[in-house]
Design a protein around this motif. Structure first.
Motif, PDB file in Angstrom:
ATOM      1  N   SER A   1       0.842  -1.197   0.000  1.00 47.16           N
ATOM      2  CA  SER A   1       0.000   0.000   0.000  1.00 47.16           C
ATOM      3  C   SER A   1       0.873   1.240   0.000  1.00 47.16           C
ATOM      4  O   SER A   1       2.048   1.190   0.367  1.00 47.16           O
ATOM      5  N   GLN A   2       0.275   2.344  -0.409  1.00 50.49           N
ATOM      6  CA  GLN A   2       1.013   3.607  -0.449  1.00 50.49           C
ATOM      7  C   GLN A   2       0.040   4.759  -0.292  1.00 50.49           C
ATOM      8  O   GLN A   2      -1.013   4.784  -0.924  1.00 50.49           O
ATOM      9  N   SER A   3       0.382   5.702   0.561  1.00 53.05           N
ATOM     10  CA  SER A   3      -0.412   6.918   0.732  1.00 53.05           C
ATOM     11  C   SER A   3       0.532   8.105   0.801  1.00 53.05           C
ATOM     12  O   SER A   3       1.741   7.945   1.006  1.00 53.05           O
ATOM     13  N   SER A   4      -0.010   9.290   0.623  1.00 54.29           N
ATOM     14  CA  SER A   4       0.819  10.496   0.595  1.00 54.29           C
ATOM     15  C   SER A   4       0.255  11.556   1.522  1.00 54.29           C
ATOM     16  O   SER A   4      -0.936  11.561   1.834  1.00 54.29           O
ATOM     17  N   GLU A   5       1.124  12.456   1.936  1.00 58.94           N
ATOM     18  CA  GLU A   5       0.712  13.582   2.769  1.00 58.94           C
ATOM     19  C   GLU A   5       1.555  14.793   2.389  1.00 58.94           C
ATOM     20  O   GLU A   5       2.754  14.658   2.105  1.00 58.94           O
ATOM     21  N   THR A   6       0.924  15.970   2.385  1.00 56.30           N
ATOM     22  CA  THR A   6       1.623  17.212   2.078  1.00 56.30           C
ATOM     23  C   THR A   6       1.415  18.198   3.208  1.00 56.30           C
ATOM     24  O   THR A   6       0.298  18.367   3.698  1.00 56.30           O
TER      25      THR A   6
END
Length: 326
Positions: A16-21
């Protein structure tokens, strides 16, 4: 040829992969602002019809060409004594001195000019042909400041872990995106005193923590490093480890103000069921011990280790997890 074909058909080990800015920092300037005086700046002061009060005095050709602001932010002047000018624009300084002289002179006409902007300095460290302290005399964008360092060999610099800082606070700026991808949103106007650090590629490292024998920084080997190589270098016996733990290896990959949170099934790579996972400089790998299953649990375990290497972590991690403001 058969081995190459087989490798090409193997799936990715990413589970799985998620992003945050990060939100933009309100204290990060993106436009030019009026210059504010600071310690070591030299200014000239002219008091019309009162040459004895001017700095320098008319006809004086030696010296600094004016009066220097002290480390305490003040100047010592005839008649009015000590006046604090640090932090003021030239217009504000002129108004301040006009008020000061107005106590002794009727309707004083005072002019203030900047002779030498010595408080406006930038520090360029690392893989520059001309590193050091730079005194440009005016505000600079990041690209303009980089140009003061002379040649920068982008191909042999570690742009993944390069950063911009003001004091001890790193800014969410991605130098690789700016210099390689031409992302001009990263070309901020720098605050006075900003430091730009661009380490050479020989400094490229990833970080491995968690259930390993030798947690810490792992150097890249010949320009590359895979997940299994890094875990092995960190002292983990890959031949004697439970599949459940290897199936949930966590990785934080940050760049400027953004980060990817990746879960990798390292057991599939180890068993030849997935392609090797290449790391990037600055990647943080966490090998979970038994009982650690969520990202919140991972971060709770990681924070003490991250503090030990805080000075060389990418901006996202420093701001998000180690900043006193969070």
């Amino acid at each position: 040829m058969a081995a190459t074909s087989t490798a090409a058909t193997l799936p990715s080990a990413v589970v799985s992969q998620s992003s945050e800015t990060l939100p933009p920092l309100s204290s990060t300037p993106d436009t030019y602002a009026p210059y504010r005086l600071g310690p070591d700046d030299v200014i000239s002061i002219s008091v019309y019809m009162h040459p004895e009060l001017s700095q320098p005095e008319p006809g004086q050709t030696s010296g600094s060409g004016g009066v220097m602001i002290t480390s305490g932010g003040t100047v010592g002047l005839p008649l009015v004594g000590t006046v604090k000018l640090s932090g003021l624009t030239l217009a504000q300084a002129q108004s301040q001195l006009t008020s000061a002289y107005g106590q002794y002179i009727q309707n004083p006409n005072v002019a203030v000019q900047l002779v030498s902007a010595r408080s406006l300095r930038y520090y360029l460290l690392g893989d520059f042909s001309s590193p050091g302290v730079k005194y440009p005399g005016h505000d600079l964008t990041l690209l303009e400041a980089l140009a003061l360092g002379g040649n920068l060999d982008v191909d042999n610099a570690d742009l993944y872990q390069a950063y911009v800082a003001v004091g001890s606070r790193k800014l969410p700026v991605d130098l690789r995106a700016l210099l390689v991808n031409g992302d001009m949103t990263q070309n901020i106007v720098l605050q006075p005193g900003a430091t730009i650090v661009v380490p050479p590629s020989s400094y490229e490292k990833a970080f491995v923590f968690g259930a390993v024998g030798k947690p810490g920084a792992i150097a890249f080997q010949g320009g590359g490093l895979t997940l299994l190589q890094a875990m092995s270098e960190a002292g983990m016996d890959l031949s004697n480890y439970t599949q459940a733990q290897l199936a949930q290896v966590r990785l934080i990959r940050s760049h400027g103000a953004s980060a990817d949170f990746i879960v990798v099934d390292a057991s599939k790579i180890l068993d030849g069921q997935a392609v090797p996972f290449p790391l990037q400089p600055g990647d943080i790998v966490f090998v979970p011990p038994t009982g650690v299953a969520t990202w919140n649990q991972v971060l709770d375990k990681l924070l003490p280790s991250l503090n030990t290497v805080a000075g060389i972590l990418n901006p996202f991690v420093s701001i998000k997890y180690l900043s006193k403001d969070n």
